[in-house]
Design a protein around this motif. Structure first.
Motif, PDB file in Angstrom:
ATOM      1  N   SER A   1      45.426  21.158  19.995  1.00  7.18           N
ATOM      2  CA  SER A   1      44.914  21.210  18.729  1.00  7.18           C
ATOM      3  C   SER A   1      45.981  22.385  18.016  1.00  7.18           C
TER       4      SER A   1
ATOM      5  N   GLU B   1      45.369  15.948  26.684  1.00  9.85           N
ATOM      6  CA  GLU B   1      44.013  15.503  26.931  1.00  9.85           C
ATOM      7  C   GLU B   1      43.726  15.233  28.396  1.00  9.85           C
TER       8      GLU B   1
ATOM      9  N   THR C   1      37.719  12.922  24.470  1.00  8.05           N
ATOM     10  CA  THR C   1      38.479  12.267  24.916  1.00  8.05           C
ATOM     11  C   THR C   1      37.745  11.127  25.962  1.00  8.05           C
TER      12      THR C   1
ATOM     13  N   TYR D   1      35.531  24.407  21.689  1.00  8.25           N
ATOM     14  CA  TYR D   1      36.755  23.493  21.081  1.00  8.25           C
ATOM     15  C   TYR D   1      37.240  22.644  22.016  1.00  8.25           C
TER      16      TYR D   1
ATOM     17  N   ARG E   1      36.514  18.737  22.922  1.00  6.98           N
ATOM     18  CA  ARG E   1      37.750  17.908  22.992  1.00  6.98           C
ATOM     19  C   ARG E   1      37.699  17.082  24.257  1.00  6.98           C
TER      20      ARG E   1
END
Length: 135
Positions: free
Chosen positions: A26, A98, A56, A48, A52
């Protein structure tokens, strides 16, 4: 994203990984998070990255094709399983940065475990609610 005196012991290499991952997954949020006060920045960074990672899992349609129940269970239990496992490594999901985040999620978990209890409670609660909502 530096730690402060209110955090428990954590490896600098784990903090560095989290900061690097924040920038990779990000770019726009990373700039804002890094401007927060020292103690708050690390907590929000971990918050975060946890969300995230959860997102994913939710986004991966290929791995879970035909295994929707397994995906639902992982989403519902992410806050109590992956987020509590200091050896957590998820190799089968995601792409690019990711995927790397999930493969080395144990580093995020170790930093998470050293955050103040109040921060951990908020992160776990929101992760649980989001996981249930995604399932």
């Amino acid at each position: 994203v530096p730690a402060d005196g209110n955090h428990g012991f954590m490896e600098q290499s784990d903090i560095d990984f989290c900061d690097d991952m924040l920038g990779r997954v990000s770019r726009s949020f990373a700039a804002v998070i890094r401007q927060l006060p020292q103690g708050l920045a690390l907590d929000v960074c971990i918050f975060y990255l946890v969300l995230r990672a959860l997102d994913t899992v939710e986004d991966d349609m290929q791995y879970y094709q035909g295994k929707e129940k397994e995906k639902e269970d992982r989403l519902r239990n992410f806050a109590t399983k992956e987020l509590e496992d200091t050896e957590c490594s998820v190799n089968e999901l995601g792409e690019g940065d990711e995927k790397l985040l999930l493969q080395q999620f144990n580093k995020v978990v170790r930093v998470y475990k050293a955050l103040p209890q109040a921060s951990r409670e908020v992160i776990a609660d929101v992760t649980l609610k989001m996981g249930n909502g995604m399932a």
